[in-house]
Enzyme design. Structure first.
Site, short mmCIF file in Angstrom:
data_model
loop_
_atom_site.label_atom_id
_atom_site.label_comp_id
_atom_site.label_asym_id
_atom_site.label_seq_id
_atom_site.Cartn_x
_atom_site.Cartn_y
_atom_site.Cartn_z
N ASN A 1 -9.31 3.67 -0.85
CA ASN A 1 -9.73 4.68 0.15
C ASN A 1 -8.93 5.97 0.08
O ASN A 1 -9.45 7.04 0.39
CB ASN A 1 -9.68 4.09 1.55
N ASN B 1 -6.88 6.34 4.51
CA ASN B 1 -8.27 6.75 4.28
C ASN B 1 -8.52 8.23 4.59
O ASN B 1 -9.61 8.73 4.36
CB ASN B 1 -9.24 5.87 5.08
N ASP C 1 -0.78 2.46 -5.32
CA ASP C 1 -0.81 1.03 -5.61
C ASP C 1 -2.14 0.68 -6.30
O ASP C 1 -3.15 1.33 -6.08
CB ASP C 1 -0.67 0.22 -4.32
N HIS D 1 0.82 -1.22 0.00
CA HIS D 1 0.00 0.00 0.00
C HIS D 1 0.86 1.27 0.00
O HIS D 1 0.35 2.35 -0.28
CB HIS D 1 -0.88 -0.02 1.25
#
Length: 198
Positions: A124, A78, A103, A20
């Protein structure tokens, strides 16, 4: 003209090597090329490097070089849009001069896709940026991480380290994605897509 390049990821050493965080890795490579270290942007929940980019690369003050603000947010994924919105507003950068490196599960590992606008595809970080910029019409450099093997939960997959085989190739992937950022700013979207999409 000023460009804002955002590398998405989660803050802190425990997340640093996760799939991520590949966007943050790419922006760190651009800062390394510029010979600059990130500094905390006061009240903006982000770390930034301000440099220039032109035909001679990042950090080289050539004629026609454009101002470049590199950004890593200090929020969790997020809430990425908080820092992106604040940094963009501070530097008066419109969404069409924002590049987000992130990503992408639906692209094979090591492949890149560069585009302008589009949906958030369940990401997110992108959802948060859309909310804070008021639009999804910013550039995206999507770095493929591939789908999780078997029945592994995608959320667990993105919050795990690259495999041993992938880690050997990862420096080349990050280098190529950083090249794509430079090309996008200096040569435009079509030239970048023709060279890097694949």
């Amino acid at each position: 003209m000023t460009w804002l390049v955002v590398g998405l990821g989660n803050p802190g050493p425990s997340y640093a090597a996760h799939r991520h965080n590949v966007g943050a890795m790419v922006v760190a490579e651009l800062a390394r090329r510029a010979g600059e270290g990130f500094t905390s942007a006061r009240g903006m929940r982000a770390e930034v490097v301000t440099t220039r980019v032109g035909t001679a690369g990042v950090g080289v003050p050539t004629a026609g070089a454009q101002r470049l603000v590199l950004c890593r947010t200090r929020t969790y994924m997020n809430e990425s849009g908080i820092g992106v919105g604040k940094v963009a507003a501070f530097h008066d950068i419109a969404p069409d001069h924002v590049v987000v490196v992130h990503d992408e599960l639906d692209i094979d590992f090591a492949a890149l896709r560069i585009k302008l606008g589009g949906g958030d595809n369940g990401h997110n970080g992108l959802k948060s940026i859309r909310a804070h910029l008021g639009t999804g019409d910013y550039y995206r450099i999507r770095v493929g991480i591939g789908r999780p093997p078997g029945r592994q939960d995608p959320a667990a997959y993105v919050l795990s380290d690259f495999s041993a085989v992938q880690r050997k190739e990862l420096p080349m992937v990050i280098d190529r994605a950083a090249d794509a950022v430079e090309t996008l700013v200096t040569d435009g979207l079509t030239a970048t897509q023709n060279r890097f999409n694949g």
